[in-house]
Design a protein around this motif. Structure first.
Motif, short mmCIF file in Angstrom:
data_model
loop_
_atom_site.label_atom_id
_atom_site.label_comp_id
_atom_site.label_asym_id
_atom_site.label_seq_id
_atom_site.Cartn_x
_atom_site.Cartn_y
_atom_site.Cartn_z
N LEU A 91 26.98 1.22 -7.28
CA LEU A 91 26.26 2.44 -6.91
C LEU A 91 26.16 2.59 -5.40
N VAL A 92 25.78 1.52 -4.72
CA VAL A 92 25.67 1.59 -3.26
C VAL A 92 27.03 1.88 -2.63
N GLY A 93 28.06 1.18 -3.13
CA GLY A 93 29.41 1.39 -2.60
C GLY A 93 29.89 2.81 -2.81
N GLY A 94 29.62 3.37 -3.99
CA GLY A 94 30.05 4.73 -4.27
C GLY A 94 29.39 5.74 -3.35
N LEU A 95 28.11 5.58 -3.10
CA LEU A 95 27.39 6.50 -2.22
C LEU A 95 27.92 6.42 -0.78
N GLY A 199 35.42 13.79 -1.08
CA GLY A 199 33.99 13.51 -1.08
C GLY A 199 33.31 13.96 -2.37
N ILE A 200 33.70 15.11 -2.86
CA ILE A 200 33.14 15.60 -4.12
C ILE A 200 33.54 14.70 -5.28
N ALA A 201 34.81 14.27 -5.31
CA ALA A 201 35.29 13.40 -6.38
C ALA A 201 34.53 12.07 -6.40
N MET A 202 34.29 11.49 -5.22
CA MET A 202 33.57 10.22 -5.16
C MET A 202 32.14 10.38 -5.64
#
Length: 518
Positions: A91-95, A199-202
């Motif tokens: 979660l942290v990495g994705g953000l 950015g939207i995809a991530m």
């Protein structure tokens, strides 16, 4: 496996279907790979066409960035194993990665007509830095979670990693297509739309994972996987270290690209440090130690594969832009879109390879993992050999048919299917439980070294317009494209031959390790 755990595993009926958690991880990885590969497809072109970097500098800068992308998983894996667990790390990495893409959008929106706007360059570094740190937490944890959904010795693992690998390539296909069409238009101002889409995809991928993690991510016995480790103190303190880690990454990237090599020494220190950390652990059995040795040996050969394979977004994109006829049915294709060929061939070929390995396994004829990986290296060499035929005696101003590049990506993609998902599965099988994520980080450390080398190799790409002396590699003069591509033919062939020669010894060690785990 402890006796009680073995009894629980035996109580579970055999199944040929895969757990739903695999498909949650598939979806999460698909969106993340959309973000990463979509951005990567246009990054070198953004650096040369918008930031006005020359090709050798842009190649090395790209190599430094992608190397750090694979180096930071060592830190993320360590923090995950001891403090955060897989779920929090993902979660942290994705953000962080989503934030990095939006910062790149700002960078591509703020540069001046001649790319001299200082803010655009600082935002470029900041955006890439955020993505490097975020990937360090995301990448090793989501890969190791795939294996956690199965019991030790489950024959479905190789197929599971192949399915998971299809998610990677589906995301890459969608991402490459969209960013090539909206970003690689020939107008430098349009690169920003590619970064915005990524950015939207991530963001979507992170939301999907957060929605399904509690419902679907559990072992066959129903135990949640990827949760915070027991007795993990200092969880919140890690958050305070994130800005420090970001500053360190930015410093290394800047120094390596603008001042002097810093990433190569870091890679060497990382290898020595991890080896000491693992081999000095007295709790590991002899079979554990031998299994870790196999991971290190196989990872060494992986460097040769990825250093040649990762020419796709660098030198091969230069080739597509300058030396290849890209016109089909009256439409000129953007050079970055040819990277899609890899995804197309992997997506279509993954089911075929999964069925092939399964069918051979039932008959007792399935090649062991090291042999599969050697085959992958040979297919890589064949792809570059095809290119050598296409560019041999090429006259100035003559464009090469795009079908030579199509053939290269065909062989490379099937080589990738023989090597990458098999390697991921091998690491998961052989790694001791307490070092599962860290040893997945070792796999990515090999990728880090390979990507750094790939950037250096791309900087040797011969430019017919340049008046500088021909590039030289270990005394070998690279005078033209034929000489350049032949480097990869030779290196991949030699690596494959050596791996085949030692595969028997590696297989014996692997069998002993898996027997102990069972």
């Amino acid at each position: 496996m402890q006796p009680a755990a073995a009894q629980r595993a035996q109580a579970i009926p055999a199944s040929t279907s895969h757990p739903k958690g695999l498909y949650l991880l598939f979806a999460t990885e698909m969106w993340e790979r959309f973000s990463y590969y979509g951005m990567r497809a246009v990054l070198v072109l953004f650096l040369t066409d918008a930031m006005l970097m020359d090709k050798p500098f842009a190649s090395k800068f790209y190599g430094g960035y992608t190397s750090l992308i694979y180096l930071t998983p060592l830190i993320g894996a360590y923090i995950s194993d001891r403090y955060w667990g897989n779920r929090r790390s993902i979660l942290v990495g994705g953000l962080l990665m989503a934030a990095g893409q939006f910062i790149l959008f700002a960078s591509a929106s703020s540069y001046g007509p001649v790319a001299t706007h200082a803010a655009s360059h600082w935002l470029l570094y900041l955006g890439l830095g955020a993505m490097i740190v975020g990937n360090g937490f995301f990448k090793p944890n989501i890969s190791s979670m795939v294996g956690s959904l199965y019991t030790p010795g489950d024959s479905r693992k190789d197929a599971a990693y192949t399915i998971f690998y299809m998610g990677i390539n589906l995301g890459s296909l969608i991402g490459n297509t969209i960013t090539s069409l909206i970003g690689d238009t020939g107008h430098a101002n349009d690169f920003r739309w590619a970064f915005l889409a990524c950015g939207i995809a991530m963001t979507v991928g992170t939301v999907v994972f957060n929605w399904g993690k509690s419902k679907y991510l559990h072992t066959p016995q129903g135990q949640a996987v990827g949760t915070t480790p027991a007795h993990s103190g200092g969880i919140n303190g890690i958050y305070a270290l994130l800005p420090v880690l970001l500053v360190l990454v930015l410093g290394v990237l800047y120094l390596d690209s603008a001042k002097f090599p810093t990433i190569a020494p870091l890679l060497a220190v990382a290898v020595v440090g991890i080896a000491y950390m693992i081999f000095s652990d007295k709790s590991l059995s002899k079979a554990d130690i031998q299994g870790v040795l196999v991971i290190f040996v196989v990872s060494f050969f992986v460097v040769f594969f990825w250093a040649a394979f990762e020419q796709a977004p660098a030198s091969l994109t230069f080739f597509a832009k300058e030396n290849m006829n890209r016109t089909i049915f009256g439409f000129t294709l953007p050079p970055s879109i040819f990277q899609n060929l890899n995804s197309i061939f992997v997506i279509s070929g993954a089911p075929i390879m999964a069925l092939l390995w399964t069918a051979l396994g039932r008959r007792g004829n399935e090649p062991p993992s090291p042999v599969k990986m050697a085959i992958g290296l040979l297919l890589l060499a064949v792809g570059y050999l095809v290119m050598c035929f296409g560019v041999k005696d090429l006259q100035p101003g003559v464009k090469v048919s795009m079908f030579y590049l199509v053939a290269l990506y065909f062989f490379h993609s099937y080589g990738e299917l023989c090597l990458s998902p098999i390697g991921l599965s091998l690491v998961n099988k052989l790694a001791p439980v307490k070092f599962a994520s860290l040893l997945m980080g070792v796999w990515f450390l090999a990728n880090a070294a390979a990507n750094y080398l790939a950037g250096y190799m791309s900087s040797l790409y011969p430019d017919p317009k340049s008046t500088a002396p021909a590039p030289v590699l270990l005394g070998y003069h690279i005078n033209n494209l034929y000489d350049f591509f032949m480097v990869f033919v030779v290196s991949a062939t030699v690596a494959a031959a050596v791996l085949l020669l030692i595969s028997g010894k590696l297989v014996k060690i692997m069998n002993a390790r898996e027997a102990e785990a069972a």
